[in-house]
Scaffold this motif. Sequence first.
Motif, short mmCIF file in Angstrom:
data_model
loop_
_atom_site.label_atom_id
_atom_site.label_comp_id
_atom_site.label_asym_id
_atom_site.label_seq_id
_atom_site.Cartn_x
_atom_site.Cartn_y
_atom_site.Cartn_z
N GLY A 136 21.74 32.52 51.58
CA GLY A 136 21.86 33.90 50.82
C GLY A 136 23.06 33.85 49.75
O GLY A 136 23.76 35.07 49.65
N ALA A 137 23.26 32.83 49.33
CA ALA A 137 24.39 32.92 48.49
C ALA A 137 24.01 33.25 46.98
O ALA A 137 24.95 33.14 45.96
N GLY A 160 25.63 39.25 46.42
CA GLY A 160 26.30 39.96 47.32
C GLY A 160 27.48 39.50 48.15
O GLY A 160 28.10 38.72 47.50
N ARG A 200 16.45 32.74 41.16
CA ARG A 200 17.78 33.51 41.31
C ARG A 200 18.98 32.50 41.78
O ARG A 200 20.14 32.74 41.50
N ILE A 255 15.00 31.13 54.90
CA ILE A 255 15.74 31.33 56.12
C ILE A 255 14.73 31.79 57.48
O ILE A 255 14.72 31.48 58.39
N ALA A 279 22.80 34.78 55.16
CA ALA A 279 21.48 35.48 54.71
C ALA A 279 21.02 36.48 55.62
O ALA A 279 20.93 36.12 56.78
N SER A 321 27.71 39.21 60.76
CA SER A 321 26.83 40.32 61.60
C SER A 321 27.30 41.79 60.70
O SER A 321 27.35 41.68 59.64
N1 LIG Z 1 26.52 45.24 52.66
C1 LIG Z 1 26.98 45.62 53.61
O1 LIG Z 1 27.49 46.67 53.70
C2 LIG Z 1 26.86 44.81 54.84
C3 LIG Z 1 27.56 45.26 56.00
C4 LIG Z 1 27.59 44.62 57.15
C5 LIG Z 1 26.79 43.21 57.09
N2 LIG Z 1 26.22 42.85 55.97
C6 LIG Z 1 25.54 41.54 56.19
O2 LIG Z 1 25.98 40.94 55.31
C7 LIG Z 1 25.03 39.82 54.84
C8 LIG Z 1 25.06 40.01 53.37
O3 LIG Z 1 24.46 41.20 52.97
P1 LIG Z 1 24.80 41.70 51.52
O4 LIG Z 1 25.05 43.06 51.51
O5 LIG Z 1 25.58 40.71 50.82
O6 LIG Z 1 23.17 41.85 51.05
P2 LIG Z 1 22.28 41.22 49.85
O7 LIG Z 1 23.03 41.49 48.42
O8 LIG Z 1 20.89 41.88 49.84
O9 LIG Z 1 21.98 39.68 50.07
C9 LIG Z 1 21.50 39.01 51.08
C10 LIG Z 1 21.25 37.60 50.54
O10 LIG Z 1 20.43 37.06 51.48
C11 LIG Z 1 19.37 36.44 50.97
N3 LIG Z 1 18.15 36.48 52.16
C12 LIG Z 1 17.56 37.40 52.60
N4 LIG Z 1 16.34 36.85 53.18
C13 LIG Z 1 16.59 35.53 53.06
C14 LIG Z 1 15.63 34.29 53.54
N5 LIG Z 1 14.72 34.75 54.17
N6 LIG Z 1 16.35 33.21 53.20
C15 LIG Z 1 17.20 32.96 52.46
N7 LIG Z 1 17.81 33.78 51.81
C16 LIG Z 1 17.76 35.36 52.32
C17 LIG Z 1 19.05 37.15 49.82
O11 LIG Z 1 18.17 36.52 48.85
P3 LIG Z 1 17.29 37.39 48.03
O12 LIG Z 1 18.28 37.74 46.63
O13 LIG Z 1 16.23 36.25 47.53
O14 LIG Z 1 16.64 38.39 48.37
C18 LIG Z 1 20.48 37.55 49.06
O15 LIG Z 1 20.85 36.53 48.66
C19 LIG Z 1 23.59 40.34 55.39
O16 LIG Z 1 23.64 39.40 56.75
C20 LIG Z 1 24.02 41.72 56.05
O17 LIG Z 1 23.38 41.94 57.20
C21 LIG Z 1 26.23 43.76 54.84
#
Ligand SMILES: NC(=O)c1ccc[n+]([C@@H]2O[C@H](COP(=O)([O-])OP(=O)(O)OC[C@H]3O[C@@H](n4cnc5c(N)ncnc54)[C@H](OP(=O)(O)O)[C@@H]3O)[C@@H](O)[C@H]2O)c1
Length: 214
Positions: free
Chosen positions: A50-51, A54, A79, A103, A130, A179
């Motif tokens: 998921g690189a 975010g 992307r 994934i 991801a 997580s």
């Molecule tokens: N943001 C927060 O406040 C927060 C807090 C706690 C934990 N987290 C965790 O941190 C991680 C990243 O979150 P983020 O906030 O950076 O979210 P984000 O910007 O939505 O990024 C998520 C990434 O995961 C990718 N992804 C989703 N489904 C996928 C799949 N099936 N296969 C491959 N890649 C996939 C997305 O790709 P696409 O661009 O193609 O959708 C995107 O690059 C997640 O695990 C989330 O649960 C986030």
Amino acid sequence: MFIIKTLRASVFGLYGYMNFSKSAFSEHAKNFKPEDMQVQMEGKNCIVTGANSGIGFATAEGLASRGATVYMVCRNKERGEAALTKIHSNTGNKNVYLEVCDISSVNDVKSFTSRFCSKDVPVHVLVNNAGLLEANRVITPEGYELSFATNVLGTYTLTELMLPLLEKAASDARVITVSSGGMYTSPLTTDLQFSGDTFDGVVQYARNKRIQVK
Ligand SMILES: NC(=O)c1ccc[n+]([C@@H]2O[C@H](COP(=O)([O-])OP(=O)(O)OC[C@H]3O[C@@H](n4cnc5c(N)ncnc54)[C@H](OP(=O)(O)O)[C@@H]3O)[C@@H](O)[C@H]2O)c1
């Protein structure tokens, strides 16, 4: 049930405010050691899922800026390529590569790992980043609930199948699974695919994130 849910939400709200807010980060950051932040990563092979956006993008970019060889695992080629170009130009590190893999698909994870394992390189860092919070109960073409398929099944399968390459980097190897503090709002359950009750995406996300740390 209602009282327990309300209690959990309140405790999480307070705990989250104290530990996961911007001001809490600034407070915790005071204890970061400057030498840890400047560590160089030349010669280390790192995989970040998921690189393309975010936290995953920031992680890949941070590793690349420290000289690591980075493999960005993204599900969407366009992307992924856009993010890769940005990291190349922001860091000047050309040892950053795109790997396309969804994934949430066990078959795709298997085909990516079999492709990748033929490189026969040690993997020093695997960042399972991801993840998604899907509001609706979506079923993948392989028949799994989408949040579970991504956050748990695909993530676990990838880690398991990467073990031989992680072992090549022992005792240096690290697996980091991103997580969420949101896990505190839900206990563990055996209903992994949320088939029992009316689907609630936020609860399923919390359950998935709880499983990631157990
Ligand atoms: N943001 C927060 O406040 C927060 C807090 C706690 C934990 N987290 C965790 O941190 C991680 C990243 O979150 P983020 O906030 O950076 O979210 P984000 O910007 O939505 O990024 C998520 C990434 O995961 C990718 N992804 C989703 N489904 C996928 C799949 N099936 N296969 C491959 N890649 C996939 C997305 O790709 P696409 O661009 O193609 O959708 C995107 O690059 C997640 O695990 C989330 O649960 C986030």
